[in-house]
Design a protein around this motif. Structure first.
Motif, PDB file in Angstrom:
ATOM      1  N   ILE A  10       0.929  -1.132  -0.011  1.00  0.00           N
ATOM      2  CA  ILE A  10      -0.008  -0.019   0.209  1.00  0.00           C
ATOM      3  C   ILE A  10       0.838   1.397   0.095  1.00  0.00           C
ATOM      4  CG2 ILE A  10      -1.919  -1.038   1.170  1.00  0.00           C
ATOM      5  CD1 ILE A  10      -0.985   0.273   3.811  1.00  0.00           C
ATOM      6  N   SER A  11       0.464   2.292  -0.421  1.00  0.00           N
ATOM      7  CA  SER A  11       1.075   3.813  -0.482  1.00  0.00           C
ATOM      8  C   SER A  11       0.092   4.769   0.283  1.00  0.00           C
ATOM      9  CB  SER A  11       1.334   4.011  -1.827  1.00  0.00           C
ATOM     10  OG  SER A  11       1.979   3.143  -2.477  1.00  0.00           O
ATOM     11  N   VAL A  12       0.821   5.403   1.271  1.00  0.00           N
ATOM     12  CA  VAL A  12       0.144   6.265   2.116  1.00  0.00           C
ATOM     13  C   VAL A  12       1.048   7.520   2.387  1.00  0.00           C
ATOM     14  CG1 VAL A  12      -1.505   4.312   3.201  1.00  0.00           C
ATOM     15  CG2 VAL A  12       0.632   4.982   4.266  1.00  0.00           C
ATOM     16  N   ASP A  13       0.469   8.469   2.743  1.00  0.00           N
ATOM     17  CA  ASP A  13       1.061   9.662   3.201  1.00  0.00           C
ATOM     18  C   ASP A  13       1.728   9.528   4.480  1.00  0.00           C
ATOM     19  OD1 ASP A  13      -1.017  10.463   4.451  1.00  0.00           O
ATOM     20  OD2 ASP A  13      -1.838  11.963   3.318  1.00  0.00           O
ATOM     21  N   VAL A  14       2.520  10.482   4.971  1.00  0.00           N
ATOM     22  CA  VAL A  14       2.837  10.319   6.400  1.00  0.00           C
ATOM     23  C   VAL A  14       1.736  10.400   7.414  1.00  0.00           C
ATOM     24  CG1 VAL A  14       3.562  12.777   6.649  1.00  0.00           C
ATOM     25  CG2 VAL A  14       4.803  11.010   7.881  1.00  0.00           C
ATOM     26  N   GLU A  15       0.818  11.159   7.459  1.00  0.00           N
ATOM     27  CA  GLU A  15      -0.211  11.313   8.139  1.00  0.00           C
ATOM     28  C   GLU A  15      -0.963  10.046   8.276  1.00  0.00           C
ATOM     29  OE1 GLU A  15      -0.370  13.616  10.583  1.00  0.00           O
ATOM     30  OE2 GLU A  15       1.295  14.375   9.497  1.00  0.00           O
ATOM     31  N   ALA A  16      -1.478   9.229   7.126  1.00  0.00           N
ATOM     32  CA  ALA A  16      -2.044   8.007   6.986  1.00  0.00           C
ATOM     33  C   ALA A  16      -1.030   6.946   7.603  1.00  0.00           C
ATOM     34  CB  ALA A  16      -2.313   7.574   5.672  1.00  0.00           C
ATOM     35  N   ARG A  18       0.961   7.529  10.229  1.00  0.00           N
ATOM     36  CA  ARG A  18       1.131   8.080  11.343  1.00  0.00           C
ATOM     37  C   ARG A  18      -0.249   7.270  12.147  1.00  0.00           C
ATOM     38  NH1 ARG A  18       4.561  12.191  13.367  1.00  0.00           N
ATOM     39  NH2 ARG A  18       4.435  13.041  11.044  1.00  0.00           N
ATOM     40  N   LEU A  19      -1.358   7.522  11.389  1.00  0.00           N
ATOM     41  CA  LEU A  19      -2.679   6.895  11.972  1.00  0.00           C
ATOM     42  C   LEU A  19      -2.640   5.447  11.916  1.00  0.00           C
ATOM     43  CD1 LEU A  19      -5.523   7.717  12.918  1.00  0.00           C
ATOM     44  CD2 LEU A  19      -6.029   7.769  10.409  1.00  0.00           C
ATOM     45  N   LEU A  20      -1.957   4.849  10.993  1.00  0.00           N
ATOM     46  CA  LEU A  20      -1.815   3.360  10.975  1.00  0.00           C
ATOM     47  C   LEU A  20      -1.235   2.725  11.962  1.00  0.00           C
ATOM     48  CD1 LEU A  20      -1.578   2.378   7.387  1.00  0.00           C
ATOM     49  CD2 LEU A  20      -3.305   1.511   8.759  1.00  0.00           C
ATOM     50  N   HIS A  21      -0.154   3.295  12.386  1.00  0.00           N
ATOM     51  CA  HIS A  21       0.984   3.023  13.431  1.00  0.00           C
ATOM     52  C   HIS A  21      -0.017   3.163  14.866  1.00  0.00           C
ATOM     53  CE1 HIS A  21       3.918   3.718  16.795  1.00  0.00           C
ATOM     54  NE2 HIS A  21       4.320   2.664  16.241  1.00  0.00           N
ATOM     55  N   ARG A  22      -0.469   4.292  15.243  1.00  0.00           N
ATOM     56  CA  ARG A  22      -1.215   4.705  16.364  1.00  0.00           C
ATOM     57  C   ARG A  22      -2.409   3.802  16.641  1.00  0.00           C
ATOM     58  NH1 ARG A  22      -2.892  10.274  16.224  1.00  0.00           N
ATOM     59  NH2 ARG A  22      -4.719   9.755  15.395  1.00  0.00           N
ATOM     60  N   SER A  23      -2.961   3.351  15.524  1.00  0.00           N
ATOM     61  CA  SER A  23      -4.087   2.487  15.674  1.00  0.00           C
ATOM     62  C   SER A  23      -3.776   0.978  15.836  1.00  0.00           C
ATOM     63  CB  SER A  23      -4.957   2.390  14.284  1.00  0.00           C
ATOM     64  OG  SER A  23      -5.361   3.443  13.934  1.00  0.00           O
ATOM     65  N   VAL A  24      -2.869   0.405  15.398  1.00  0.00           N
ATOM     66  CA  VAL A  24      -1.902  -0.733  15.617  1.00  0.00           C
ATOM     67  C   VAL A  24      -1.550  -0.836  17.061  1.00  0.00           C
ATOM     68  CG1 VAL A  24      -0.338  -2.576  14.949  1.00  0.00           C
ATOM     69  CG2 VAL A  24      -1.926  -1.449  13.218  1.00  0.00           C
ATOM     70  N   ALA A  25      -0.760   0.279  17.298  1.00  0.00           N
ATOM     71  CA  ALA A  25      -0.200   0.329  18.680  1.00  0.00           C
ATOM     72  C   ALA A  25      -1.529   0.046  19.778  1.00  0.00           C
ATOM     73  CB  ALA A  25       0.482   1.591  18.851  1.00  0.00           C
ATOM     74  N   LYS A  46       3.128  -3.444  14.329  1.00  0.00           N
ATOM     75  CA  LYS A  46       3.384  -1.976  15.378  1.00  0.00           C
ATOM     76  C   LYS A  46       4.829  -1.736  14.977  1.00  0.00           C
ATOM     77  CE  LYS A  46       4.096  -0.244  19.877  1.00  0.00           C
ATOM     78  NZ  LYS A  46       3.883  -0.589  21.262  1.00  0.00           N
ATOM     79  N   THR A  47       5.723  -2.714  14.977  1.00  0.00           N
ATOM     80  CA  THR A  47       7.435  -2.478  14.807  1.00  0.00           C
ATOM     81  C   THR A  47       7.522  -2.128  13.480  1.00  0.00           C
ATOM     82  OG1 THR A  47       7.664  -4.264  16.518  1.00  0.00           O
ATOM     83  CG2 THR A  47       9.501  -3.568  14.964  1.00  0.00           C
ATOM     84  N   GLN A  48       6.671  -2.803  12.438  1.00  0.00           N
ATOM     85  CA  GLN A  48       7.170  -2.698  10.895  1.00  0.00           C
ATOM     86  C   GLN A  48       6.525  -1.083  10.660  1.00  0.00           C
ATOM     87  OE1 GLN A  48       5.705  -6.177   9.108  1.00  0.00           O
ATOM     88  NE2 GLN A  48       7.119  -7.169   9.728  1.00  0.00           N
ATOM     89  N   LEU A  49       5.524  -0.870  11.239  1.00  0.00           N
ATOM     90  CA  LEU A  49       4.685   0.634  10.726  1.00  0.00           C
ATOM     91  C   LEU A  49       5.875   1.737  11.506  1.00  0.00           C
ATOM     92  CD1 LEU A  49       0.856  -0.316  11.141  1.00  0.00           C
ATOM     93  CD2 LEU A  49       2.262   0.467   9.131  1.00  0.00           C
ATOM     94  N   TYR A  50       6.166   1.404  12.924  1.00  0.00           N
ATOM     95  CA  TYR A  50       7.200   2.561  13.224  1.00  0.00           C
ATOM     96  C   TYR A  50       8.312   2.666  12.420  1.00  0.00           C
ATOM     97  CZ  TYR A  50      10.062   4.943  16.612  1.00  0.00           C
ATOM     98  OH  TYR A  50      10.383   5.904  17.405  1.00  0.00           O
ATOM     99  N   ALA A  51       8.816   1.519  12.053  1.00  0.00           N
ATOM    100  CA  ALA A  51      10.134   1.781  11.117  1.00  0.00           C
ATOM    101  C   ALA A  51       9.951   2.382   9.799  1.00  0.00           C
ATOM    102  CB  ALA A  51      10.721   0.468  11.031  1.00  0.00           C
TER     103      ALA A  51
END
Length: 63
Positions: A10-16, A18-25, A46-51
């Motif tokens: 998937i391709s997302v911008d930085v805000e999306a 950030r939201l994905l990481h926060r939701s999974v966390a 969570k780890t992969q989204l943070y990276a």
């Protein structure tokens, strides 16, 4: 890893991102119990989204 496992890109911008990481966390932090593999999967996501987020921020010169 199984040979028949499928992957999606998937391709997302930085805000999306950030939201994905926060939701999974949040899902990981509030995991109600059950199948331990689910908790492991959430931690891996969570780890992969943070990276990915840190890579993106580095590219932007934000860190």
């Amino acid at each position: 890893m199984e040979d028949n496992q499928l992957f999606t890109t998937i391709s997302v911008d930085v805000e999306a991102l950030r939201l994905l990481h926060r939701s999974v966390a949040e899902a990981y932090d509030n995991w109600p119990g059950g199948d331990a593999n689910e908790q492991v999967g959430l931690l891996n996501m969570k780890t992969q989204l943070y990276a990915a987020l840190m890579d993106h921020l580095l590219e932007l010169g934000s860190i």
